[in-house]
Structures are given as structure tokens and as C-alpha cells.
Design a protein around this motif. Structure first.
Motif, PDB file in Angstrom:
ATOM      1  N   ARG A   1       8.395   6.697   3.946  1.00  0.00           N
ATOM      2  CA  ARG A   1       9.370   7.038   2.903  1.00  0.00           C
ATOM      3  C   ARG A   1       8.681   7.275   1.555  1.00  0.00           C
ATOM      4  O   ARG A   1       9.046   8.193   0.817  1.00  0.00           O
ATOM      5  N   ILE A   2       7.680   6.471   1.263  1.00  0.00           N
ATOM      6  CA  ILE A   2       6.938   6.652   0.010  1.00  0.00           C
ATOM      7  C   ILE A   2       6.240   8.005  -0.002  1.00  0.00           C
ATOM      8  O   ILE A   2       6.281   8.748  -0.987  1.00  0.00           O
ATOM      9  N   VAL A   3       5.588   8.341   1.112  1.00  0.00           N
ATOM     10  CA  VAL A   3       4.881   9.626   1.201  1.00  0.00           C
ATOM     11  C   VAL A   3       5.874  10.779   1.107  1.00  0.00           C
ATOM     12  O   VAL A   3       5.627  11.772   0.411  1.00  0.00           O
ATOM     13  N   ASP A   4       7.002  10.671   1.817  1.00  0.00           N
ATOM     14  CA  ASP A   4       8.015  11.729   1.767  1.00  0.00           C
ATOM     15  C   ASP A   4       8.532  11.932   0.351  1.00  0.00           C
ATOM     16  O   ASP A   4       8.735  13.065  -0.105  1.00  0.00           O
ATOM     17  N   ASP A   5       8.762  10.835  -0.365  1.00  0.00           N
ATOM     18  CA  ASP A   5       9.378  10.910  -1.690  1.00  0.00           C
ATOM     19  C   ASP A   5       8.394  11.272  -2.799  1.00  0.00           C
ATOM     20  O   ASP A   5       8.733  12.021  -3.724  1.00  0.00           O
ATOM     21  N   SER A   6       7.160  10.740  -2.677  1.00  0.00           N
ATOM     22  CA  SER A   6       6.243  10.864  -3.821  1.00  0.00           C
ATOM     23  C   SER A   6       4.853  11.392  -3.478  1.00  0.00           C
ATOM     24  O   SER A   6       4.017  11.532  -4.373  1.00  0.00           O
ATOM     25  N   GLY A   7       4.595  11.670  -2.201  1.00  0.00           N
ATOM     26  CA  GLY A   7       3.291  12.197  -1.824  1.00  0.00           C
ATOM     27  C   GLY A   7       2.310  11.117  -1.392  1.00  0.00           C
ATOM     28  O   GLY A   7       2.523   9.929  -1.623  1.00  0.00           O
ATOM     29  N   VAL A   8       1.223  11.565  -0.777  1.00  0.00           N
ATOM     30  CA  VAL A   8       0.216  10.650  -0.234  1.00  0.00           C
ATOM     31  C   VAL A   8      -0.415   9.804  -1.331  1.00  0.00           C
ATOM     32  O   VAL A   8      -0.710   8.625  -1.134  1.00  0.00           O
ATOM     33  N   SER A   9      -0.624  10.391  -2.500  1.00  0.00           N
ATOM     34  CA  SER A   9      -1.295   9.664  -3.583  1.00  0.00           C
ATOM     35  C   SER A   9      -0.495   8.453  -4.058  1.00  0.00           C
ATOM     36  O   SER A   9      -1.053   7.532  -4.662  1.00  0.00           O
ATOM     37  N   ALA A  10       0.802   8.449  -3.803  1.00  0.00           N
ATOM     38  CA  ALA A  10       1.648   7.337  -4.253  1.00  0.00           C
ATOM     39  C   ALA A  10       1.603   6.146  -3.301  1.00  0.00           C
ATOM     40  O   ALA A  10       2.100   5.065  -3.633  1.00  0.00           O
ATOM     41  N   LEU A  11       1.017   6.334  -2.117  1.00  0.00           N
ATOM     42  CA  LEU A  11       0.982   5.265  -1.126  1.00  0.00           C
ATOM     43  C   LEU A  11      -0.150   4.292  -1.421  1.00  0.00           C
ATOM     44  O   LEU A  11      -1.318   4.672  -1.501  1.00  0.00           O
ATOM     45  N   SER A  12       0.185   3.036  -1.579  1.00  0.00           N
ATOM     46  CA  SER A  12      -0.806   1.981  -1.790  1.00  0.00           C
ATOM     47  C   SER A  12      -0.215   0.673  -1.303  1.00  0.00           C
ATOM     48  O   SER A  12       0.993   0.564  -1.059  1.00  0.00           O
ATOM     49  N   MET A  13      -1.062  -0.324  -1.178  1.00  0.00           N
ATOM     50  CA  MET A  13      -0.564  -1.637  -0.773  1.00  0.00           C
ATOM     51  C   MET A  13       0.443  -2.153  -1.796  1.00  0.00           C
ATOM     52  O   MET A  13       1.451  -2.768  -1.445  1.00  0.00           O
ATOM     53  N   ARG A  14       0.178  -1.879  -3.070  1.00  0.00           N
ATOM     54  CA  ARG A  14       1.060  -2.363  -4.123  1.00  0.00           C
ATOM     55  C   ARG A  14       2.416  -1.659  -4.091  1.00  0.00           C
ATOM     56  O   ARG A  14       3.465  -2.304  -4.190  1.00  0.00           O
ATOM     57  N   SER A  15       2.400  -0.323  -3.968  1.00  0.00           N
ATOM     58  CA  SER A  15       3.669   0.409  -3.970  1.00  0.00           C
ATOM     59  C   SER A  15       4.494   0.079  -2.727  1.00  0.00           C
ATOM     60  O   SER A  15       5.724  -0.023  -2.785  1.00  0.00           O
ATOM     61  N   LEU A  16       3.810  -0.107  -1.599  1.00  0.00           N
ATOM     62  CA  LEU A  16       4.517  -0.449  -0.372  1.00  0.00           C
ATOM     63  C   LEU A  16       5.116  -1.852  -0.467  1.00  0.00           C
ATOM     64  O   LEU A  16       6.256  -2.080  -0.064  1.00  0.00           O
ATOM     65  N   ALA A  17       4.340  -2.775  -1.020  1.00  0.00           N
ATOM     66  CA  ALA A  17       4.841  -4.139  -1.175  1.00  0.00           C
ATOM     67  C   ALA A  17       6.078  -4.153  -2.067  1.00  0.00           C
ATOM     68  O   ALA A  17       7.061  -4.848  -1.776  1.00  0.00           O
ATOM     69  N   ALA A  18       6.046  -3.366  -3.139  1.00  0.00           N
ATOM     70  CA  ALA A  18       7.188  -3.309  -4.057  1.00  0.00           C
ATOM     71  C   ALA A  18       8.424  -2.772  -3.335  1.00  0.00           C
ATOM     72  O   ALA A  18       9.538  -3.274  -3.532  1.00  0.00           O
ATOM     73  N   SER A  19       8.245  -1.760  -2.490  1.00  0.00           N
ATOM     74  CA  SER A  19       9.392  -1.175  -1.793  1.00  0.00           C
ATOM     75  C   SER A  19       9.975  -2.140  -0.766  1.00  0.00           C
ATOM     76  O   SER A  19      11.166  -2.074  -0.445  1.00  0.00           O
ATOM     77  N   LEU A  20       9.142  -3.048  -0.264  1.00  0.00           N
ATOM     78  CA  LEU A  20       9.594  -4.019   0.723  1.00  0.00           C
ATOM     79  C   LEU A  20      10.056  -5.326   0.083  1.00  0.00           C
ATOM     80  O   LEU A  20      10.540  -6.227   0.767  1.00  0.00           O
ATOM     81  N   GLY A  21       9.854  -5.434  -1.232  1.00  0.00           N
ATOM     82  CA  GLY A  21      10.272  -6.639  -1.928  1.00  0.00           C
ATOM     83  C   GLY A  21       9.394  -7.834  -1.643  1.00  0.00           C
ATOM     84  O   GLY A  21       9.870  -8.973  -1.547  1.00  0.00           O
ATOM     85  N   THR A  22       8.100  -7.595  -1.514  1.00  0.00           N
ATOM     86  CA  THR A  22       7.163  -8.683  -1.251  1.00  0.00           C
ATOM     87  C   THR A  22       5.900  -8.450  -2.073  1.00  0.00           C
ATOM     88  O   THR A  22       5.826  -7.520  -2.882  1.00  0.00           O
ATOM     89  N   GLY A  23       4.894  -9.296  -1.878  1.00  0.00           N
ATOM     90  CA  GLY A  23       3.641  -9.135  -2.593  1.00  0.00           C
ATOM     91  C   GLY A  23       2.606  -8.410  -1.760  1.00  0.00           C
ATOM     92  O   GLY A  23       2.660  -8.442  -0.524  1.00  0.00           O
ATOM     93  N   PRO A  24       1.649  -7.737  -2.414  1.00  0.00           N
ATOM     94  CA  PRO A  24       0.624  -6.981  -1.679  1.00  0.00           C
ATOM     95  C   PRO A  24      -0.151  -7.829  -0.669  1.00  0.00           C
ATOM     96  O   PRO A  24      -0.488  -7.347   0.417  1.00  0.00           O
ATOM     97  N   MET A  25      -0.419  -9.084  -0.997  1.00  0.00           N
ATOM     98  CA  MET A  25      -1.201  -9.921  -0.090  1.00  0.00           C
ATOM     99  C   MET A  25      -0.484 -10.149   1.235  1.00  0.00           C
ATOM    100  O   MET A  25      -1.137 -10.324   2.269  1.00  0.00           O
ATOM    101  N   THR A  26       0.842 -10.146   1.193  1.00  0.00           N
ATOM    102  CA  THR A  26       1.598 -10.326   2.436  1.00  0.00           C
ATOM    103  C   THR A  26       1.282  -9.228   3.436  1.00  0.00           C
ATOM    104  O   THR A  26       1.196  -9.467   4.652  1.00  0.00           O
ATOM    105  N   LEU A  27       1.092  -8.009   2.931  1.00  0.00           N
ATOM    106  CA  LEU A  27       0.869  -6.866   3.819  1.00  0.00           C
ATOM    107  C   LEU A  27      -0.461  -6.948   4.550  1.00  0.00           C
ATOM    108  O   LEU A  27      -0.631  -6.342   5.617  1.00  0.00           O
ATOM    109  N   TYR A  28      -1.409  -7.676   3.983  1.00  0.00           N
ATOM    110  CA  TYR A  28      -2.710  -7.791   4.641  1.00  0.00           C
ATOM    111  C   TYR A  28      -2.627  -8.589   5.946  1.00  0.00           C
ATOM    112  O   TYR A  28      -3.585  -8.614   6.720  1.00  0.00           O
TER     113      TYR A  28
END
Length: 205
Positions: free
Chosen positions: A16-43
Motif C-alpha cells: 500500500r505504501i509503494v502504491d500510494d507513494s512509490g518505492v522510495s517511501a517504503l522504509s521500516m519506519r514508514s511501514l511501522a507507522a502505518s501499522l501503528g507500531t515501532g520499527p524495532m517490532t518489524l525486525y
């Protein structure tokens, strides 16, 4: 309590992030924000951005609606390749990832398995089956990439080619007048006809 997600949920959110904002917008931080959690959780689920990009590709391929196999391998291969192309071009911003990232797991192998299965029913020799699979996959991804350019690029190429490159100019004019759907359909049918020509016939060893 630590938030928990499935790999499919993470992949869908990344897509969804890539569709909405492009590949450059995808990061652990942006994904964590969209999921409502912290970046470390995603690791706990993925090693880093490269892993996220592989999940995006898997999410696209997994979502491809594959037809049921029939007794006609050529029609099956046509339907599968068409479904793959439609699935990829539905996410234009993610096409660069489809072209450059390989899936690290078997999650998205269903489409490849179905296509190889159709080619196997054609009775091709092993190397011919491999070459046919690569050719079809190349057509699917290449056509999706070319689709991003559109008729405007074809027109520009034709105007630049001019009289010095008459064949390029003439074919560019055809490209402007041909829809991407028609072009892909014709190319796919031509390619499959070529594959069919290499299929063993009765009495041939």
C-alpha cells in the motif's frame, strides 16, 4: 504487550505504501507507522528494507488470480501469463521491484508453478521448457515495464528517429495506434505459437 502481525499483513501494508507513494517511501519506519507500531517490532518479521521489497513482490504475485488447468496447455499458458501481466501492471509503482527483486520464500511461487506446469504438459524437453518459461516471464515483465512509458514515449521516439531511421519511425507510428492490451496479446500468442512449434509430435523421437 508486543503487537503481532502476520507476514501477509506486513506485505500488504508495504505494498500500500509503494502504491500510494512509490518505492522510495517504503522504509521500516514508514511501514511501522502505518501499522501503528515501532520499527524495532518489524525486525521480528523481516531483516530490513531489502526484505520488505521482497515481500512487496511476493504480495503482488500471490494476488494473481490463476485459472484452473485444462487439457489445452497453450491456452493455459496464455491465461496464466495474462493473469501475471495484469497483476503486475495493477501496481505500476512496484514494477521496478518486480524487475529487480527475487522472492526469498516460496510464498509467491504459485504463478511460476502453474506456468511451468502448463509448459510441462506440452511435452517439451527440459531445456526447451526452461527457455520457454524464461521467455514468457521476460515478456510479462518487459511488457509491464514498457506499459509505464505509454504512447507518448513511442511518439517521441518516432519524432527523434526521423528519416535517418525510417524503420524505427514507422514502427513507432504503429505503436502509438496500438493499445498495450492488443500489443501484449499479440506478442504472447506469437511467442506461444513458437513454443508449440518445438513440441514433440507423434512419431518424432
Amino acid at each position: 504487550m508486543r503487537a503481532r502481525f502476520t507476514t501477509d499483513e506486513i506485505a500488504a501494508a508495504a505494498l500500500r505504501i509503494v502504491d500510494d507513494s512509490g518505492v522510495s517511501a517504503l522504509s521500516m519506519r514508514s511501514l511501522a507507522a502505518s501499522l501503528g507500531t515501532g520499527p524495532m517490532t518489524l525486525y521480528n518479521y523481516v531483516a530490513g528494507k531489502e526484505g520488505l521489497e521482497e515481500l512487496v513482490v511476493a504480495a503482488i504475485v500471490t494476488d494473481v488470480r490463476l485459472p484452473e488447468p485444462t487439457d489445452d496447455w497453450q491456452q493455459d499458458a496464455y491465461a496464466i501469463a495474462s493473469a501475471m501481466w495484469q497483476g503486475i501492471r495493477a501496481h505500476p509503482a512496484a514494477i521496478p521491484l518486480v524487475l529487480t527483486r527475487r522472492m526469498a520464500s516460496s510464498t509467491g511461487f504459485a504463478a511460476a508453478e502453474a506456468l511451468i506446469g502448463a509448459l510441462s504438459r506440452a511435452g517439451l524437453e527440459d531445456r526447451d521448457r526452461l527457455a520457454a518459461f524464461h521467455a514468457l516471464l521476460g515478456l510479462v515483465t518487459g511488457a509491464a515495464q514498457a506499459d509505464l512509458a505509454g504512447p507518448m514515449v513511442a511518439a517521441r521516439i518516432g519524432s527523434v528517429a526521423g528519416a535517418d531511421h525510417p524503420h524505427v519511425e514507422a514502427l513507432s507510428a504503429v505503436a502509438v495506434e496500438t493499445s498495450v492490451e492488443e500489443d501484449f496479446d499479440r506478442g504472447l500468442r506469437m511467442l506461444l505459437d513458437g513454443v508449440a512449434a518445438r513440441c514433440p509430435t507423434r512419431g518424432r523421437r
